[in-house]
Design an enzyme around this catalytic site. Structure first.
Site, PDB file in Angstrom:
ATOM      1  CB  CYS A  78      -0.838  -0.114   1.015  1.00  0.00           C
ATOM      2  SG  CYS A  78      -1.629   1.510   1.308  1.00  0.00           S
ATOM      3  CD  GLU A  79       0.111   5.034  -4.169  1.00  0.00           C
ATOM      4  OE1 GLU A  79      -0.267   6.331  -4.513  1.00  0.00           O
ATOM      5  OE2 GLU A  79       0.934   4.951  -5.343  1.00  0.00           O
ATOM      6  CG  HIS A  80      -2.585   5.936   0.258  1.00  0.00           C
ATOM      7  ND1 HIS A  80      -3.011   5.022   0.535  1.00  0.00           N
ATOM      8  CD2 HIS A  80      -2.432   6.622  -0.170  1.00  0.00           C
ATOM      9  CE1 HIS A  80      -4.255   6.273  -0.547  1.00  0.00           C
ATOM     10  NE2 HIS A  80      -3.327   6.589  -0.901  1.00  0.00           N
ATOM     11  CG  HIS A  81      -0.963   2.924   5.408  1.00  0.00           C
ATOM     12  ND1 HIS A  81      -2.337   3.116   5.017  1.00  0.00           N
ATOM     13  CD2 HIS A  81      -1.596   3.686   6.467  1.00  0.00           C
ATOM     14  CE1 HIS A  81      -2.613   4.110   5.863  1.00  0.00           C
ATOM     15  NE2 HIS A  81      -2.597   4.102   6.463  1.00  0.00           N
ATOM     16  CD  GLN A 120      -7.717  -4.492  -4.378  1.00  0.00           C
ATOM     17  OE1 GLN A 120      -7.616  -4.560  -3.351  1.00  0.00           O
ATOM     18  NE2 GLN A 120      -9.105  -4.971  -4.674  1.00  0.00           N
ATOM     19  CG  HIS A 148      -5.755  -3.492   1.285  1.00  0.00           C
ATOM     20  ND1 HIS A 148      -5.391  -2.087   0.618  1.00  0.00           N
ATOM     21  CD2 HIS A 148      -7.025  -4.027   0.621  1.00  0.00           C
ATOM     22  CE1 HIS A 148      -6.049  -2.731  -0.454  1.00  0.00           C
ATOM     23  NE2 HIS A 148      -7.111  -3.766  -0.869  1.00  0.00           N
ATOM     24  CB  CYS A 150      -3.220  -0.369   5.495  1.00  0.00           C
ATOM     25  SG  CYS A 150      -4.377  -0.272   4.112  1.00  0.00           S
TER      26      CYS A 150
END
Length: 187
Positions: A78-81, A120, A148, A150
């Site tokens: 995940c590019e956010h976390h 995704q 996920h 996250c």
């Protein structure tokens, strides 16, 4: 092609360990920065690859019905976390004029696309768009279902929750019967 800076990753991991209150010199952590750097090199090896490359070689076969490869396992970050998400991709397409790709190429396109900091939704559309561009099929339908971390290990903490994304291109965008055919094959 960009070369990953493993030394810089090692320094960053050492700083993270210090920032969370750990001792990077503790026996169990001595090689952790090096191991994490190697892992990142592997997990993000798709950064310099284009999934369209897998559709450069095609075969001509007298086949104009659905080709479906389902349950393609994948994992991504995940590019956010920067925590993993993982699941399965299902890819269907209808060849135009008998132009087909090797079946393993669909799985390779998913894997390459997933091996970078990612969403995704982007994996789903990138694979579908690459196939449309390179194979010019009558239609492509990509479905990805993933868990996920996250959402599992932080935040809402709901293990087992699955996220499903779909992308329909060509005939699948407007033909409910063709889409329903794929969904029934997945059951």
């Amino acid at each position: 092609m960009t070369k990953m800076d493993l030394e810089k990753i090692e320094k960053a991991i050492t700083m993270i360990l210090e920032a969370v209150g750990e001792d990077p010199q503790r026996e169990g952590l001595l090689d952790t920065p090096k191991r994490v750097a190697k892992m990142y090199a592997e997990v993000f090896e798709g950064l310099d690859k284009d999934p369209r490359q897998y559709f450069e070689t095609v075969f001509h076969e007298n086949h104009d019905e659905v080709v479906l490869v389902k349950d393609i396992p994948f994992h991504s970050m995940c590019e956010h976390h920067l925590v993993p998400f993982f699941g399965h991709a299902h890819i269907a397409y209808i060849p135009r004029n008998g132009v087909v790709a090797g079946l393993s190429k669909l799985a390779r396109a998913v894997e390459t696309t997933a091996k970078r900091p990612q969403l995704q939704e982007r994996i789903t559309s990138t694979v579908a768009n690459a196939m449309m561009e390179m194979l010019n099929p009558i239609g492509v339908y990509v479905i990805i279902e993933a868990e996920h971390m996250c959402m599992t290990m932080r935040g809402i903490k709901k293990p087992g929750a699955k996220t499903v994304t779909t992308v329909a291109r060509g005939i699948y965008e407007h033909d409910d019967v063709k889409r329903a055919e794929i969904l029934s094959l997945l059951k």
